[in-house]
Design an enzyme around this catalytic site. Structure first.
Site, PDB file in Angstrom:
ATOM      1  N   ASP A   1      16.783  67.967  30.791  1.00 47.11           N
ATOM      2  CA  ASP A   1      18.019  68.708  31.113  1.00 47.11           C
ATOM      3  C   ASP A   1      18.527  69.562  29.953  1.00 47.11           C
ATOM      4  O   ASP A   1      19.702  69.952  29.963  1.00 47.11           O
ATOM      5  CB  ASP A   1      19.119  67.718  31.531  1.00 47.11           C
TER       6      ASP A   1
ATOM      7  N   LYS B   1      20.862  72.507  30.276  1.00 45.72           N
ATOM      8  CA  LYS B   1      22.287  72.375  30.627  1.00 45.72           C
ATOM      9  C   LYS B   1      23.210  72.752  29.469  1.00 45.72           C
ATOM     10  O   LYS B   1      24.395  72.965  29.686  1.00 45.72           O
ATOM     11  CB  LYS B   1      22.576  70.953  31.105  1.00 45.72           C
TER      12      LYS B   1
ATOM     13  N   HIS C   1      13.231  69.410  39.290  1.00 52.76           N
ATOM     14  CA  HIS C   1      13.987  69.423  40.558  1.00 52.76           C
ATOM     15  C   HIS C   1      13.127  69.876  41.740  1.00 52.76           C
ATOM     16  O   HIS C   1      13.653  70.102  42.829  1.00 52.76           O
ATOM     17  CB  HIS C   1      15.240  70.303  40.441  1.00 52.76           C
TER      18      HIS C   1
ATOM     19  N   ASP D   1      15.273  60.518  37.280  1.00 50.69           N
ATOM     20  CA  ASP D   1      16.458  61.384  37.226  1.00 50.69           C
ATOM     21  C   ASP D   1      17.403  61.070  38.397  1.00 50.69           C
ATOM     22  O   ASP D   1      18.596  60.818  38.208  1.00 50.69           O
ATOM     23  CB  ASP D   1      15.977  62.850  37.288  1.00 50.69           C
TER      24      ASP D   1
HETATM   25 FE   LIG Z   1      18.235  68.521  35.914  1.00 45.09          FE
END
Ligand SMILES: [Fe+2]
Length: 346
Positions: free
Chosen positions: A168, A171, A222, A250
């Protein structure tokens, strides 16, 4: 560690089972990796199982101890601190310190044989303010366990840990008001949020020391087996192994953790959701291995029931992992065939 066949009557509490114990009908009663407690020993005796395969050390049954719980907690705390530092450096325009990620993956790997303690440690943590950092570390630890249960070699497990720590990182460039919005995201905000996997990938793309499968896992964590994911809508075998592992870790952590906009569900509700909504979305073989092995490691954890009763999980049936047996005082609560709910696990 070698293995030995022992009489159930001679097994002690704490002994680790090395092979699934099946009933005469072929149903798995106790999954490999389980740690024997008095409840399980009594049920095996009730079922007429006389001997089982266990780990042995110098001819004696090997018993799990909680001695290395401190080591797991130490690695966890350090990992959160380092991830926090790395993400802060990145968000202020600095370069990714990949050496730290490699060192960290080696540190996390030190807990690879302590599944029980890892799960106990991760379930004891509820810190929504530090979510961004703790989530990366949780995913790294859970992914490590899945990779171990898939029997991957050490180097690959360490790469899976790196992918978990990094998944991640994109982010850091997503605005806080979108990242921590206490309500549903607008379509335009969702679009920005979903760019994090591409941003993460581009920030490590030219990093020579990061292997291609790790980069791909960051890019595609994802993506979903049925093509419903993003950014490319890849399907089935277009998705690499590390990505499939990270995706399950996740989602499992995201479902169970509290956020500013939602309360996390218990791991047992998460198992139920995986068993229904997860089929087709995740790699079915890896999902089955994850659910079977993770459920085993919930034995010994504490729970609170919806009516406020407290108890300890003494057995999770491998054939019905959402319905554990709970020791409450001197009696047992059997959740199978009831609507009774666990509201908290730690
Ligand atoms: Fe993610």
């Amino acid at each position: 560690m070698s293995r030995t066949r022992m009489l159930v009557s001679q097994c002690e509490v704490g002994t680790i089972i090395v092979e699934d114990v099946k009933s005469y009908q072929g149903i798995t009663l106790v999954a490999k990796g389980s740690v024997l407690n008095q409840y399980i020993l009594d049920r095996l005796t009730d079922r007429g199982i006389s001997s089982i395969w266990v780990y042995s050390l110098d001819g004696l049954a090997s018993r799990v101890t909680l001695a290395n719980m401190e080591q797991v907690e130490g690695s966890y705390t350090e990992a959160v601190l380092v991830v926090k530092q790395i993400l802060h450096e990145l968000s202020s325009g600095g370069k990714l310190n990949y050496h730290k990620i490699i060192q960290l993956s080696e540190l996390v790997y030190g807990s690879v044989n302590s599944s029980l303690n890892v799960i106990k440690c991760l379930n004891g943590i509820r810190d929504k303010d530090e979510y961004t950092y703790t989530h990366c570390v949780h995913v790294a630890f859970y992914s490590m366990l899945i990779a171990k249960w898939l029997a991957l070699p050490k180097e690959e497990i360490e790469e899976v840990i790196q992918a978990g720590l990094l998944h991640d990182i994109g982010k850091v460039l997503i605005p806080d008001e979108i990242l921590n919005k206490p309500g549903k995201l607008l379509e335009s905000e969702l679009d920005i949020m979903q760019r994090h996997s591409l941003i993460g990938y581009f920030s490590i793309k030219n990093e020579m020391e990061i292997t291609q499968p790790v980069k791909e896992a960051v890019l595609s964590h994802h993506e979903r087996a049925d093509g419903s994911g993003y950014p490319y809508g890849l399907t089935g075998e277009e998705i690499n192994l590390y990505t499939k592992i990270i995706a399950i870790a996740d989602v499992s952590d995201a479902m169970t953790q509290d956020r500013v906009y939602k309360k996390g569900v218990t791991p047992f509700v998460a198992f139920e959701m995986f068993q229904t909504l997860g089929i087709g979305t995740f790699d079915i073989r890896i999902l089955k291995i994850f659910l079977k092995n993770i459920a085993v490691n919930f034995t010994g954890l504490n729970v609170i029931m919806e009516n406020g009763e407290h108890g300890e999980i003494v057995y999770v049936p491998p054939y019905e992992i959402t319905k554990p047996i709970i020791l409450n005082g001197s009696s047992f609560i059997d959740l199978s065939g009831t609507d009774r709910r666990i509201v908290s696990v730690w």
